[in-house]
Design a protein around this motif. Structure first.
Motif, mmCIF file in Angstrom:
data_model
loop_
_atom_site.group_PDB
_atom_site.id
_atom_site.type_symbol
_atom_site.label_atom_id
_atom_site.label_comp_id
_atom_site.label_asym_id
_atom_site.label_seq_id
_atom_site.Cartn_x
_atom_site.Cartn_y
_atom_site.Cartn_z
ATOM 1 N N SER A 420 0.851 -1.193 0.000
ATOM 2 C CA SER A 420 0.000 0.000 0.000
ATOM 3 C C SER A 420 0.885 1.240 0.000
ATOM 4 C CB SER A 420 -0.903 -0.007 1.246
ATOM 5 O OG SER A 420 -1.637 1.183 1.338
ATOM 6 N N ASP A 421 0.267 2.409 -0.312
ATOM 7 C CA ASP A 421 1.021 3.662 -0.268
ATOM 8 C C ASP A 421 1.303 4.095 1.163
ATOM 9 O OD1 ASP A 421 -1.553 4.209 0.399
ATOM 10 O OD2 ASP A 421 -1.835 5.843 -1.035
ATOM 11 N N LYS A 422 0.696 3.405 2.120
ATOM 12 C CA LYS A 422 0.986 3.629 3.531
ATOM 13 C C LYS A 422 1.780 2.437 4.050
ATOM 14 C CE LYS A 422 -3.222 6.308 4.300
ATOM 15 N NZ LYS A 422 -4.479 6.415 5.074
ATOM 16 N N MET A 423 2.615 2.681 5.038
ATOM 17 C CA MET A 423 3.439 1.620 5.580
ATOM 18 C C MET A 423 2.580 0.561 6.243
ATOM 19 S SD MET A 423 6.371 0.462 5.762
ATOM 20 C CE MET A 423 7.233 -0.848 6.626
ATOM 21 N N VAL A 424 2.827 -0.708 5.889
ATOM 22 C CA VAL A 424 2.087 -1.833 6.462
ATOM 23 C C VAL A 424 3.067 -2.664 7.279
ATOM 24 C CG1 VAL A 424 0.761 -3.932 5.978
ATOM 25 C CG2 VAL A 424 0.469 -1.890 4.533
ATOM 26 N N SER A 425 2.811 -2.764 8.579
ATOM 27 C CA SER A 425 3.718 -3.529 9.440
ATOM 28 C C SER A 425 3.312 -5.004 9.523
ATOM 29 C CB SER A 425 3.751 -2.926 10.853
ATOM 30 O OG SER A 425 2.429 -2.906 11.401
ATOM 31 N N ASN A 426 2.028 -5.277 9.281
ATOM 32 C CA ASN A 426 1.519 -6.653 9.339
ATOM 33 C C ASN A 426 0.685 -6.942 8.086
ATOM 34 O OD1 ASN A 426 0.645 -9.186 9.982
ATOM 35 N ND2 ASN A 426 -0.724 -8.546 11.634
ATOM 36 N N PRO A 427 1.210 -7.716 7.152
ATOM 37 C CA PRO A 427 0.473 -7.972 5.906
ATOM 38 C C PRO A 427 -0.908 -8.598 6.138
ATOM 39 C CG PRO A 427 2.727 -8.731 5.713
ATOM 40 C CD PRO A 427 2.524 -8.370 7.152
ATOM 41 N N ALA A 428 -1.055 -9.332 7.241
ATOM 42 C CA ALA A 428 -2.332 -9.992 7.513
ATOM 43 C C ALA A 428 -3.447 -9.007 7.775
ATOM 44 C CB ALA A 428 -2.178 -10.938 8.704
ATOM 45 N N SER A 429 -3.088 -7.746 8.099
ATOM 46 C CA SER A 429 -4.113 -6.745 8.339
ATOM 47 C C SER A 429 -4.725 -6.230 7.043
ATOM 48 C CB SER A 429 -3.515 -5.573 9.134
ATOM 49 O OG SER A 429 -2.492 -4.937 8.363
ATOM 50 N N VAL A 430 -4.046 -6.508 5.934
ATOM 51 C CA VAL A 430 -4.526 -6.032 4.626
ATOM 52 C C VAL A 430 -4.915 -7.198 3.700
ATOM 53 C CG1 VAL A 430 -3.938 -4.642 2.598
ATOM 54 C CG2 VAL A 430 -3.035 -4.021 4.844
ATOM 55 N N LEU A 431 -4.128 -8.252 3.750
ATOM 56 C CA LEU A 431 -4.332 -9.382 2.846
ATOM 57 C C LEU A 431 -4.624 -10.661 3.618
ATOM 58 C CD1 LEU A 431 -1.264 -8.758 0.504
ATOM 59 C CD2 LEU A 431 -3.652 -8.165 0.012
ATOM 60 N N LYS A 432 -5.192 -11.619 2.889
ATOM 61 C CA LYS A 432 -5.355 -12.959 3.453
ATOM 62 C C LYS A 432 -5.087 -13.979 2.357
ATOM 63 C CE LYS A 432 -10.412 -13.334 2.808
ATOM 64 N NZ LYS A 432 -10.618 -12.022 2.170
ATOM 65 N N VAL A 433 -4.719 -15.202 2.783
ATOM 66 C CA VAL A 433 -4.403 -16.274 1.823
ATOM 67 C C VAL A 433 -5.629 -16.562 0.955
ATOM 68 C CG1 VAL A 433 -3.793 -18.697 1.573
ATOM 69 C CG2 VAL A 433 -2.670 -17.313 3.324
ATOM 70 N N GLY A 434 -5.389 -16.619 -0.356
ATOM 71 C CA GLY A 434 -6.470 -16.888 -1.308
ATOM 72 C C GLY A 434 -6.931 -15.636 -2.031
ATOM 73 N N ASP A 435 -6.557 -14.457 -1.520
ATOM 74 C CA ASP A 435 -6.934 -13.210 -2.199
ATOM 75 C C ASP A 435 -6.288 -13.126 -3.572
ATOM 76 O OD1 ASP A 435 -8.422 -12.431 -0.078
ATOM 77 O OD2 ASP A 435 -7.056 -10.852 0.625
ATOM 78 N N LYS A 436 -7.054 -12.649 -4.554
ATOM 79 C CA LYS A 436 -6.515 -12.402 -5.881
ATOM 80 C C LYS A 436 -6.306 -10.895 -6.005
ATOM 81 C CE LYS A 436 -8.490 -16.405 -8.240
ATOM 82 N NZ LYS A 436 -7.183 -17.072 -8.395
ATOM 83 N N VAL A 437 -5.104 -10.516 -6.281
ATOM 84 C CA VAL A 437 -4.767 -9.081 -6.341
ATOM 85 C C VAL A 437 -4.031 -8.785 -7.632
ATOM 86 C CG1 VAL A 437 -4.689 -8.787 -3.839
ATOM 87 C CG2 VAL A 437 -2.631 -9.500 -5.062
ATOM 88 N N GLU A 438 -4.133 -7.523 -8.048
ATOM 89 C CA GLU A 438 -3.441 -7.082 -9.253
ATOM 90 C C GLU A 438 -2.100 -6.490 -8.840
ATOM 91 O OE1 GLU A 438 -4.914 -3.730 -11.847
ATOM 92 O OE2 GLU A 438 -5.495 -5.446 -13.095
ATOM 93 N N VAL A 439 -1.017 -6.969 -9.463
ATOM 94 C CA VAL A 439 0.324 -6.523 -9.109
ATOM 95 C C VAL A 439 1.102 -6.174 -10.364
ATOM 96 C CG1 VAL A 439 0.387 -7.911 -7.000
ATOM 97 C CG2 VAL A 439 1.242 -8.869 -9.160
#
Length: 502
Positions: A420-439
């Motif tokens: 994210s454009d903001k600092m993320v210290s814990n990826p689990a707070s934004v993503l979860k296993v199985g999510d499909k994301v555009e990269v």
């Protein structure tokens, strides 16, 4: 006479086949001889007929009852003959024929006596004696054989072969020599029954007896199923094979072997009982061993085979590639990580494999399954480039970021700073296993097979991702051995290095 007595009389020609053949032979001898003696009773119709047939084609023919009738005058008549034949009726005693022969020998003083010339023609045979004759005639039911004696040999079909449906005319021809054994004489008809089968059985039993010591593998056909096993016919002889030696699983139906051709090892032979015991199982094992030895001699690393999966274990798969099985280790089944071989293969599946290594002494074959052609990393490099925006699936979360699957066998790292454009210290707070994301693919290290991904760069086209920090160089051996999980465990102390290692 009978036609005058009986107006509706029917007359049949009942002459026996043997007599007919004898008459034909007399005519043939008379045609090729300058003189001929027909020996037999004066009132014997059979002898009279032979005399009449010979006289019709030979210039000098004499019918006598015994040697006493060979007067000096008669002997003088034959002195001018270069070839003289002697024939006799079926009922003429052999002793009388011998006397006639001796009388002629005494009269004809030649370097090679008449007695010597006719010795074989008047030789006597005994029951059970082996003799080689010449085939005179062949018909569907029997073969007539010239034995060089006054007896005509009769060889019935049942005494020729044990096989049914054999056409004798295809196998035997007039004029061919044939070895037989005498079984029964009939002096009144002038015949002797012969047997070729008995002679063949004796020969083939001798071969079976020799195979006990030599260990030779014989071939036969299963002809009979018994309670305790099967009976195998080896040529004309038979061999008993116990059920335990039939080469089938326990309690299997032996009838499936009926009429099948099988290899055979002879275990024992009883000469008195003429009984042999054999083993199909031992023959098959010896045959398989030879096939395996020959197969191993042809193997080389890199050879390709089409095999069938036999079984699966926790450490790999066994694949049949002919007379032997080879093993594909679990690490050779996929470029990715597998928990079980069943994730890739199933029993009975046909697969393309290649030889990795061969140990002929231990009889071990290592097989390869994955190839550079199906290496997912090579496929990725040909398909994608840095800057491509793609859709991926999150497969695991770590303290320093998230791993996402780009394609089966190829994962990339989305660092915390790229989520994210903001600092993320814990990826689990934004993503979860199985999510499909555009990269967006922001970096590729082809040497170390590492890919850096960014959600942030895919969402903001103007954003320029910083170059990933370089990891400290680790010793080559350690780097190869260290798994991704080890790198992940060290991530809390060194997030950047752990991310690179992962």
């Amino acid at each position: 006479f009978f036609k005058n007595l009986y107006t509706n009389a029917k007359i049949f020609d009942t002459i026996c086949k043997v007599t007919e053949e004898r008459q034909k032979e007399v005519v043939r001898l008379a045609q090729t001889s300058d003189g001929m003696l027909v020996v037999g009773g004066a009132h014997s119709s059979n002898t009279q007929k032979l005399y009449a047939l010979a006289a019709a084609v030979c210039p000098t023919v004499r019918h006598i009852e015994d040697a006493c009738q060979l007067t000096e005058e008669e002997l003088h008549r034959f002195s001018v003959c270069k070839t003289i034949a002697i024939a006799a009726g079926a009922s003429t005693p052999p002793g009388i024929i011998q006397e006639v022969k001796k009388r002629m020998a005494e009269n004809l003083r030649e370097e090679c006596s008449f007695e010597e010339l006719l010795e074989q023609s008047f030789k006597t045979l005994n029951t059970g004696e082996r003799v080689t004759g010449v085939i005179l005639a062949v018909n569907p039911a029997e073969i007539k054989v010239d034995l060089g004696t006054k007896h005509t040999g009769i060889l019935p079909y049942d005494e020729i072969t044990t096989e049914s449906g054999v056409v004798l005319a295809d196998e035997y021809h007039v004029g061919d020599p044939i070895e037989v054994v005498c079984t029964k004489f009939n002096d009144s008809e002038g015949t002797v029954l012969l047997s070729k089968k008995r002679l063949d059985i004796s020969k083939h039993l001798a071969e079976i007896q020799a195979a006990v010591e030599s260990g030779e593998t014989l071939n036969g056909t299963v002809k009979e199923i018994t309670r305790g096993g099967v009976v195998v016919q080896v040529k004309t002889a038979t061999v008993f094979v116990p059920a335990s030696q039939c080469g089938l699983p326990k309690d299997a139906d032996l009838s499936e072997l009926k009429n099948k051709k099988v290899p055979l090892k002879i275990l024992e032979y009883n000469e008195q009982r003429r009984r042999a015991v054999g083993s199909i199982r031992n023959a098959l094992r010896a045959q398989h061993k030879q096939e395996v030895e020959a197969f191993y001699a042809t193997l080389e690393p890199g050879q390709k085979f089409k095999g069938t999966v036999r079984s699966l274990t926790s450490f790999g798969a066994f694949v049949n590639i002919g007379p032997v099985d080879g093993m594909i280790h679990i690490t050779e089944l996929s470029w990715g990580r597998l928990k079980q071989p069943s994730e890739v293969l199933k029993v009975g599946q046909t697969v393309d494999v290649f030889i990795k290594a061969v140990d002929p002494e231990k009889k071990r074959i290592s097989l390869g399954y994955k190839t550079e052609e199906n290496n997912p990393w090579n496929i990725f490099l040909k398909t994608y480039n840095v800057g491509d925006v793609i859709t991926v699936t999150v497969v695991s979360l770590m303290p320093f970021g998230a791993f996402a699957e780009i394609m089966p066998g190829v994962d990339g790292l989305i660092h915390n700073s790229q989520i994210s454009d903001k600092m993320v210290s814990n990826p689990a707070s934004v993503l979860k296993v199985g999510d499909k994301v555009e990269v967006k693919i922001i970096a590729v290290d082809a040497d170390k097979n590492r890919i850096s991904l960014s959600i942030r760069a895919a969402a903001d086209p103007d954003y320029v991702a910083p170059e990933p920090p370089k990891a400290k160089e680790a010793p080559a051996e350690k780097a190869e051995e260290a798994p991704a999980e080890t790198a992940a465990e060290e991530a809390e102390e060194a997030p950047t290095e752990a991310a690179d290692e992962a």
